[in-house]
Design a protein around this motif. Structure first.
Motif, PDB file in Angstrom:
ATOM      1  N   UNK A  16       0.852  -1.147   0.051  1.00 18.84           N
ATOM      2  CA  UNK A  16       0.137   0.156   0.148  1.00 18.84           C
ATOM      3  C   UNK A  16       0.895   0.998  -0.255  1.00 18.84           C
ATOM      4  N   UNK A  17       1.770   1.186   0.617  1.00 19.96           N
ATOM      5  CA  UNK A  17       2.428   2.737   0.569  1.00 19.96           C
ATOM      6  C   UNK A  17       3.212   3.417  -0.840  1.00 19.96           C
ATOM      7  N   UNK A  18       3.251   2.674  -1.477  1.00 17.71           N
ATOM      8  CA  UNK A  18       3.255   3.522  -2.848  1.00 17.71           C
ATOM      9  C   UNK A  18       2.082   4.174  -3.404  1.00 17.71           C
ATOM     10  N   UNK A  19       0.916   3.746  -3.325  1.00 21.49           N
ATOM     11  CA  UNK A  19      -0.087   4.320  -2.491  1.00 21.49           C
ATOM     12  C   UNK A  19      -0.361   5.824  -2.529  1.00 21.49           C
ATOM     13  N   UNK A  20       0.457   5.929  -1.348  1.00 26.59           N
ATOM     14  CA  UNK A  20       0.075   6.974  -0.575  1.00 26.59           C
ATOM     15  C   UNK A  20       1.275   8.453  -1.667  1.00 26.59           C
ATOM     16  N   UNK A  22       2.161   7.770  -4.657  1.00 23.34           N
ATOM     17  CA  UNK A  22       1.361   8.310  -6.466  1.00 23.34           C
ATOM     18  C   UNK A  22       0.722   6.985  -7.092  1.00 23.34           C
ATOM     19  N   UNK A  23      -0.152   7.786  -7.109  1.00 23.67           N
ATOM     20  CA  UNK A  23      -1.730   6.664  -7.597  1.00 23.67           C
ATOM     21  C   UNK A  23      -2.743   8.011  -8.473  1.00 23.67           C
ATOM     22  N   UNK A  24      -3.503   7.014  -8.750  1.00 26.32           N
ATOM     23  CA  UNK A  24      -4.871   7.252 -10.184  1.00 26.32           C
ATOM     24  C   UNK A  24      -5.878   7.201  -9.063  1.00 26.32           C
ATOM     25  N   UNK A  40     -13.676  16.412  -5.771  1.00 29.39           N
ATOM     26  CA  UNK A  40     -12.518  14.758  -5.555  1.00 29.39           C
ATOM     27  C   UNK A  40     -11.706  14.960  -6.081  1.00 29.39           C
ATOM     28  N   UNK A  41     -10.719  13.992  -5.108  1.00 31.09           N
ATOM     29  CA  UNK A  41      -8.986  13.497  -6.180  1.00 31.09           C
ATOM     30  C   UNK A  41      -8.981  13.089  -6.962  1.00 31.09           C
ATOM     31  N   UNK A  42      -8.036  13.224  -7.912  1.00 35.21           N
ATOM     32  CA  UNK A  42      -7.767  11.755  -9.082  1.00 35.21           C
ATOM     33  C   UNK A  42      -6.306  12.065  -9.454  1.00 35.21           C
ATOM     34  N   UNK A  43      -5.416  12.059  -8.403  1.00 40.47           N
ATOM     35  CA  UNK A  43      -4.430  11.326  -8.459  1.00 40.47           C
ATOM     36  C   UNK A  43      -3.370  12.787  -7.097  1.00 40.47           C
ATOM     37  N   UNK A  44      -2.685  11.223  -6.344  1.00 48.14           N
ATOM     38  CA  UNK A  44      -1.706  11.906  -5.980  1.00 48.14           C
ATOM     39  C   UNK A  44      -0.121  11.862  -6.369  1.00 48.14           C
ATOM     40  N   UNK A 160       0.856   3.236 -17.925  1.00 47.77           N
ATOM     41  CA  UNK A 160       1.908   4.019 -17.320  1.00 47.77           C
ATOM     42  C   UNK A 160       1.520   5.085 -16.627  1.00 47.77           C
ATOM     43  N   UNK A 161       3.082   5.030 -16.339  1.00 45.60           N
ATOM     44  CA  UNK A 161       3.434   5.659 -15.066  1.00 45.60           C
ATOM     45  C   UNK A 161       3.638   6.807 -14.668  1.00 45.60           C
ATOM     46  N   UNK A 162       2.851   7.598 -14.120  1.00 43.68           N
ATOM     47  CA  UNK A 162       2.300   8.840 -14.102  1.00 43.68           C
ATOM     48  C   UNK A 162       3.107   9.635 -13.942  1.00 43.68           C
ATOM     49  N   UNK A 163       3.229  11.250 -14.326  1.00 39.95           N
ATOM     50  CA  UNK A 163       4.411  12.183 -14.037  1.00 39.95           C
ATOM     51  C   UNK A 163       4.777  12.033 -13.228  1.00 39.95           C
TER      52      UNK A 163
END
Length: 164
Positions: A16-20, A22-24, A40-44, A160-163
């Motif tokens: 779960x840590x990576x989602x904190x 880098x996540x969509x 509404x959040x769309x990414x971090x 794709x990896x998020x920018x």
């Protein structure tokens, strides 16, 4: 004001840590507050690359961006940050906004605790706190549902990896 939400997912903290950072967030919201104006959040993401204390973090919504500074970086257990600036409409009322995520092993899964601390300015702050509490609680649950879905879904080969 403090808003705290706990959620348990059937995956270890390392998953779960990576989602904190880098996540969509792709699920559709269930809560009507998002249709009433709650961003509404769309990414971090970490716009400058790797995470560490004093690194930048961004929370992007459909309405704008919250720019944050990391104050605690203890993978895969604790992440804290505070808002430095935002172009969202609530900037007129919110003096301070800080978050703490704690990931604790719970059996074969992880208990995630998110604590948001908010300070509101102005004469109408007593009237704003209930609406902010409901909005923040909805955001917490929405983000956790997305992270749970991400952790349960296998990665898409075309993802794709998020920018950064």
């Amino acid at each position: 004001m403090i808003v705290r939400t706990r959620w348990t997912v059937p995956h270890p903290p390392e998953v779960l840590w990576p989602a904190l950072c880098d996540s969509r967030l792709e699920l559709q919201p269930r809560c009507p507050v998002f249709y009433l104006g709650t961003p509404r959040p769309t990414m971090c993401r970490l716009p400058d690359g790797e995470g560490e204390v004093d690194a930048a973090r961004q929370c992007v919504s459909e309405q704008g961006v919250v720019r944050q500074r990391i104050t605690v970086w203890e993978p895969p257990a604790r992440l804290a940050f505070h808002m430095e600036s935002t172009d969202l409409g609530f900037h007129r009322y919110v003096d301070q906004l800080a978050d703490l995520f704690e990931l604790t092993p719970a059996g074969r899964g992880t208990r995630i605790t998110r604590t948001t601390t908010v300070t509101v300015r102005g004469l109408r702050r007593a009237a704003l706190y209930p609406a902010l509490w409901v909005g923040l609680k909805s955001v917490h649950r929405f983000v956790f549902r997305n992270w749970q879905k991400m952790a349960l879904s296998p990665p898409r080969p075309d993802a794709a990896v998020s920018p950064r």
